[in-house]
Design an enzyme around this catalytic site. Structure first.
Site, PDB file in Angstrom:
ATOM      1  N   ASP A 112       0.801  -1.455   0.191  1.00  0.00           N
ATOM      2  CA  ASP A 112       0.133   0.220  -0.116  1.00  0.00           C
ATOM      3  C   ASP A 112       1.016   1.211  -0.258  1.00  0.00           C
ATOM      4  OD1 ASP A 112      -2.180   1.749   0.307  1.00  0.00           O
ATOM      5  OD2 ASP A 112      -3.007   0.219   1.839  1.00  0.00           O
ATOM      6  N   ASP A 213      -2.903   4.888  -2.469  1.00  0.00           N
ATOM      7  CA  ASP A 213      -3.833   5.432  -1.491  1.00  0.00           C
ATOM      8  C   ASP A 213      -4.184   6.616  -1.965  1.00  0.00           C
ATOM      9  OD1 ASP A 213      -4.893   5.283   1.234  1.00  0.00           O
ATOM     10  OD2 ASP A 213      -3.685   7.069   1.508  1.00  0.00           O
ATOM     11  N   GLU A 255      -6.581   4.160  -5.594  1.00  0.00           N
ATOM     12  CA  GLU A 255      -7.855   4.464  -4.703  1.00  0.00           C
ATOM     13  C   GLU A 255      -8.354   5.837  -5.445  1.00  0.00           C
ATOM     14  OE1 GLU A 255      -9.688   5.131  -0.304  1.00  0.00           O
ATOM     15  OE2 GLU A 255      -7.566   5.867  -1.056  1.00  0.00           O
ATOM     16  N   HIS A 329     -10.918  -2.044   4.310  1.00  0.00           N
ATOM     17  CA  HIS A 329     -10.742  -1.474   5.693  1.00  0.00           C
ATOM     18  C   HIS A 329     -11.160  -0.263   6.136  1.00  0.00           C
ATOM     19  CE1 HIS A 329      -7.978   0.580   3.427  1.00  0.00           C
ATOM     20  NE2 HIS A 329      -7.795   1.279   4.302  1.00  0.00           N
ATOM     21  N   ASP A 330     -11.957   0.325   4.970  1.00  0.00           N
ATOM     22  CA  ASP A 330     -12.799   1.806   5.125  1.00  0.00           C
ATOM     23  C   ASP A 330     -14.088   1.487   5.172  1.00  0.00           C
ATOM     24  OD1 ASP A 330     -10.214   3.124   5.317  1.00  0.00           O
ATOM     25  OD2 ASP A 330     -10.266   3.343   2.999  1.00  0.00           O
TER      26      ASP A 330
END
Ligand code: GLC
Ligand code: CA
Length: 560
Positions: A112, A213, A255, A329-330
């Site tokens: 990431d 990210d 993302e 995870h969000d």
């Protein structure tokens, strides 16, 4: 080697060439996956010890949420050293071991990359804030002002102003997330070069790819209140890709909360100038009030969900690539969100999986999704996420009812996805021998891996079969997508077809049965997977899902 060449040749023939187009990717949130040393926090050795589980599931790659050195203000999305592992997770040696152990099982490791911002404890920022003369000053985004009047009224992602006064620098710095996550200045070529060097260093370590990210926020223009999709965005991304990813056979996924199908064609153009694909969130943003925040809940508009999937599937066909996901995870757990995590937990988890895994793109499975793990309802003291805690404080101060605030937290808190992985029914679900950093979901007694792996009818075995189907039937990878029953208020159905065959996915998205002629008609074909043993051809039971393959030589027209 010979076999590999044959596989390659076969793939070329049927129209996909990149390994990641036929891959399934599993996301690990390291601090919640498996603890190996009893400190209550998941770590790299813990992941290594669970690689066989992932091998059994059959995934091709693991996307690891950040494991680099970090003060953990935002659980690792605030990096203070890009080229070291946080001691909480292990060492660089552990990371190398993970890459090689995963490799032995045919699994690649995706890192990431958090490139929009660093931690305020990163040495660049420590230097930068010492004053405007410092060579690192221009690595970040500064504006003059007085301590009481920020340059403008922009808000940060986790609440409060996007501008933080630095007494040391005597200036404001810009941060799109927490004040401990200062934004990097991508307009500075030195910043970009440092980043490329760091990425090449990770490539040499043998990583299989990168998740980028909030990448659509790097080219911000705060004076014009522009956060994502800044004018220089694609110029920067192309340079980044040219200087790094294009030198290897990597999967890259950006993302991009602001992506539209048109933009996604740029991001994921088959000429490889940007990324392999992007995470887009149009479907994810549907159950909130328009123009408001995710906390402002609204029912899911089902027809709109179909429309959006249809749009993405058709507009990227042969000119881009989709990523397919429900969870990360969000996000809250999909079975709690759009399924039924009580009476039909197993059925609805499988239905949602079928719906997604039948589409074109690269499917992502978020840890625990393959077990049908659910949301939690904790008291506010038990939450850990900075976003959730800030939201709670802000809304309580603004006079909201506690009950309403908690309803939003239960529905949307990121901690729903961050509770420890449920491995077995032992203490703390087998996640740790110590005290877990966040409480385990109390339903672990019932929902855990040990009760599902190798157990027919389990959610895990269903996912395993879906992953295998993608390898067995190229049409899942290369087939055209055709939405059926577009205006139907209850059934989600589509066809996939290539030159060789046609496949039908048909799902009852809701908890009441529905009669369905299309299901009956296709029941003469081959059922590849379904979530009910006792099937009634023309009736879809609550959350029933089926995937059919048309028998060879049958050229019958499908009734739409
Ligand atoms: C991304 C991450 C999220 C993080 C944020 C800031 O949205 O997925 O977890 O908080 O970026 O880095
Ligand atoms: Ca640990």
């Amino acid at each position: 080697m010979v076999r590999e060449n044959m596989v390659q040749a076969e793939k070329k023939k049927i129209g996909f060439e990149k390994w990641w187009q036929n891959a399934v990717i599993y996301q690990i949130y390291p601090r919640s996956f498996q603890d190996s040393n009893g400190d209550g926090i998941g770590d790299l050795q813990g992941i290594i010890s669970r690689l066989d589980y992932l091998g059994t599931l059959g995934v091709d790659a693991i996307w690891l949420s950040p494991v680099c050195r970090s003060p953990q203000d935002d659980n690792g999305y605030d990096i203070s050293d890009y080229q070291d592992i946080d001691p909480m997770f292990g060492t660089l040696k552990d990371m190398e071991e993970l890459i090689s152990e995963a490799g032995k099982r045919g699994i690649r490791i995706i890192m990431d990359l958090v490139l929009n911002h660093t931690s305020d404890e990163h040495p660049w920022f420590v230097e930068a804030k010492s004053g405007r003369e410092n060579p690192y000053h221009d690595y970040y985004v500064w504006r003059d002002g007085d301590p009481k009047t920020p340059p403008n009224d922009m808000k940060a992602g986790f609440g409060g102003s996007a501008w933080e006064w630095s007494p040391e620098a005597g200036q404001y710095y810009f941060h799109q997330f927490s004040a401990k996550q200062p934004d990097l200045n991508w307009d500075n070529p030195k910043v970009r070069q440092e980043i490329y060097q760091m990425i090449r260093w990770w490539m040499e370590k043998g990583v299989g790819g990168f998740r980028l990210d909030v990448i659509d926020q790097i080219a911000k223009v705060p004076d014009e209140r522009i956060t994502n999709n800044g004018p220089m965005l694609h110029t920067y991304i192309r340079e980044l890709s040219r200087e790094t990813f294009q030198k290897g056979d990597l999967v890259t996924v950006g993302e991009a909360w602001g992506a539209t199908p048109d933009l996604a064609r740029l991001y994921s153009s088959p000429d490889g100038t940007e990324f392999s694909m992007v995470f887009q969130f149009e479907h994810i943003l549907l159950d909130q009030q328009e123009g408001k925040e995710k906390w402002d809940l609204a029912p899911l508009p089902f027809l709109k969900l179909k429309e959006i999937f249809n749009q993405w599937q058709t507009s990227l066909y042969q000119c881009g690539w989709n990523s397919l996901f429900w969870d990360n995870h969000d996000l809250p757990r999909i079975v709690s969100r759009w399924g039924d995590d009580k009476r039909y937990r197993t059925e609805s988890a499988k239905m949602l999986a079928t719906l997604l895994h039948g589409m074109q793109g690269t499917p992502y499975i978020y840890q625990g999704e393959e077990l049908g793990m659910t949301n939690v309802r904790y008291s506010i003291e038990e939450y850990r996420d900075i976003e959730t805690l800030n939201l709670y404080r802000e809304r309580m101060e603004a006079g909201y009812e506690k009950e309403d605030v908690m309803a939003s937290v239960y529905a949307k808190s990121r901690d729903n996805a961050r509770t420890p992985m449920q491995w077995d029914n032992g203490i703390h679900a087998g996640f740790t021998d110590g005290i877990p950093w966040m409480k385990v979901n109390p339903n672990y007694q019932e929902i855990h891996a040990a009760a599902q792996v190798g157990v027919p009818g389990s959610v895990f075995e269903y996912y395993r079969r879906l992953v295998a189907l993608r390898k067995e039937y190229p049409v899942l990878t290369d087939g055209r997508f055709l939405m059926l029953m577009e205006k139907d208020e209850q059934v989600f159905s589509y066809l996939r077809e290539n030159d060789q065959c046609r496949m039908l996915v048909i799902c009852n998205f809701f908890g009441n049965p529905v009669e369905c002629a299309l299901a009956e008609e296709w029941d003469q074909e081959i059922l590849l997977i379904g979530n009910y043993e006792d099937r009634e051809a023309g009736v879809l039971k609550p959350y029933e899902a089926r995937m059919y393959l048309e028998k060879a030589g049958n050229n019958r027209e499908t009734v739409l």
